[in-house]
Enzyme design. Structure first.
Site, short mmCIF file in Angstrom:
data_model
loop_
_atom_site.label_atom_id
_atom_site.label_comp_id
_atom_site.label_asym_id
_atom_site.label_seq_id
_atom_site.Cartn_x
_atom_site.Cartn_y
_atom_site.Cartn_z
N LYS A 161 0.85 -1.19 0.00
CA LYS A 161 0.00 0.00 0.00
C LYS A 161 0.89 1.24 0.00
O LYS A 161 2.05 1.19 0.40
CB LYS A 161 -0.90 0.00 1.24
CG LYS A 161 -1.84 -1.20 1.31
CD LYS A 161 -2.85 -1.24 0.17
CE LYS A 161 -4.10 -2.03 0.48
NZ LYS A 161 -3.99 -3.49 0.32
C1 LIG Z 1 -5.32 -4.21 1.03
C2 LIG Z 1 -6.80 -4.25 0.92
C3 LIG Z 1 -7.64 -4.59 2.01
C4 LIG Z 1 -7.12 -4.98 3.36
O1 LIG Z 1 -6.05 -5.82 3.33
P1 LIG Z 1 -5.20 -6.26 4.61
O2 LIG Z 1 -4.15 -7.12 3.98
O3 LIG Z 1 -6.10 -6.99 5.52
O4 LIG Z 1 -4.62 -5.04 5.26
C5 LIG Z 1 -9.01 -4.55 1.81
N1 LIG Z 1 -9.54 -4.19 0.63
C6 LIG Z 1 -8.78 -3.85 -0.42
C7 LIG Z 1 -9.44 -3.42 -1.68
C8 LIG Z 1 -7.39 -3.90 -0.33
O5 LIG Z 1 -6.65 -3.59 -1.40
#
Ligand SMILES: *Cc1c(COP(=O)(O)O)cnc(C)c1O
Length: 383
Positions: A200
């Site tokens: 992210k």
């Molecule tokens: C990254 C992401 C999440 C949450 O991911 P985690 O790995 O649990 O932090 C949820 N929705 C989307 C669209 C994502 O890209």
């Protein structure tokens, strides 16, 4: 701009490697600061819910313009808690787009409810018109996913929710700092969710997340949920909760990174402009809307997701030139996971699954890297 790339010798271009992502580079960029910070935190023995977490939460709250930010273990639990706040429970149905991470749907399942999958449009964001036929008396909420760092048509989402009496629970995990009509992603629904998974834009050194809310009472409930149901002051258990706190050391690391966040977002937007300038005229491609193409949004370009004719051959062609690409979630839409047996209406997403891919997008890319990618894409379609 093409003169810049044609100046590169053929061997230099052949030797250039542009991996899809550069985790070692992201560490090296601020290595000294990271190591000093980690040393300090460990030396203080400050592991769980210490001042670094509070400082990080305060910095994020100021940036977003929201009253309460709570660091949690990951984005998935943030979504689960947001759904619980919205009152989603057993027997309920929740509408969400099929083109999203499985975590969006899993969070609904964790509340005992059923995910129902609608379509996306050519900008890859939720298409609420496709959700009309999916509403039933059990439908409780709709989850717009602020995908790829872009915001959905939130006017359309709000009108849909109003018409059918639904709660809005945003999945803003990919969109920290993105806006729609000046309003920040994560502030449209019951509570906003963020993920700090390493890929992210604001990534930590492992898993991390946050949930945001303005309402004081809801914030208190969330504080209890994330710490075994305990009241933070009395320590008394008031409900069954979770252990889903954000590690203090991760919060400290992100406080370091967060100083550069706005600069890093602008670099991503610059890269998107280069892609748009150089690839925008290729008929075989569908690019995401350009950074300055609509004044309703500030897009943070978490990802640069395109559609491409002959996608698999293009990816091979790019790989041979040292360029890494991926397909989000391995090329699958949620409705395609047959074992989950979910109801869906997603014809656009269905055909898109053979066409979509991500080009490299992160702030460490040099202009030369981006031009090498563009040269290689152009060469592929010219044959
Ligand atoms: C990254 C992401 C999440 C949450 O991911 P985690 O790995 O649990 O932090 C949820 N929705 C989307 C669209 C994502 O890209």
């Amino acid at each position: 701009m093409s003169s810049q790339s044609s100046g590169t010798s053929i061997t230099a271009a052949a030797n250039r490697r542009v991996p899809f992502f550069d985790y070692p580079g992201l560490f090296a960029e601020h290595e000294t600061e990271f190591m000093e910070t980690i040393h300090d935190v460990l030396g203080r023995g400050a592991y769980i819910m210490q001042k670094d977490l509070t400082h990080f939460e305060e910095a994020l709250a100021r940036f977003i313009g929201v009253k309460h930010v709570l660091g949690v273990a990951d984005g998935t639990i943030a979504l689960t808690l947001a759904l619980k706040l919205a009152g989603v429970g057993p027997g309920d149905e929740v509408i969400l787009p099929s083109h999203t991470f499985i975590a969006t749907a899993a969070a609904v399942n964790h509340c005992g409810a059923t995910p129902v999958l609608c379509d996306c449009g050519p900008d890859h964001m939720i298409d609420v018109a496709s959700a009309e036929s999916l509403v039933t008396p059990r439908t409780k909420a709709i989850m717009p996913v602020q995908l790829n760092g872009r915001t959905c048509d939130m006017d359309a989402v709000a009108a849909f929710a109003e018409k059918h009496g639904l709660e809005i629970v945003e999945d803003s995990c990919q969109a920290l700092g993105a806006t729609y009509r000046g309003r920040v992603a994560g502030t449209f629904g019951v509570a906003g969710s963020f993920s700090f998974f390493p890929a992210k834009v604001l990534g930590c050194f492992g898993d991390g997340g946050a949930i945001i809310v303005d309402d004081d009472e809801k914030a208190e409930i969330l504080r209890q949920y994330r710490d075994h149901g305990r009241d933070p002051v009395s320590g008394k258990v008031t409900r069954f909760g979770y252990n889903c706190r954000l590690d203090n050391v991760q919060a400290a690391v992100m406080l370091v990174k967060f100083q550069y966040y706005k600069r890093d977002l602008e670099r991503r937007r610059d890269i998107a402009r280069i892609y748009q300038d150089r690839l925008g005229a290729i008929d075989a491609l569908l690019l995401p809307p350009a950074p300055d193409s609509d004044n309703l949004r500030y897009d943070i370009f978490q990802n640069y997701e395109i559609e491409a004719e002959n996608r698999d051959a293009l990816r091979e062609h790019l790989a041979a030139r040292g360029i890494g690409t991926i397909m989000q979630w391995g090329g699958h839409m949620i409705h395609q996971f047959e074992q989950l047996g979910l109801r869906s209406n997603a014809p656009y997403a269905e055909q898109m699954s053979a066409r979509y891919m991500l080009l490299p997008m992160h702030h460490l890319l040099k202009d030369d890297d981006v031009h090498h990618i563009c040269d290689s894409v152009i060469a592929f379609y010219r044959g």
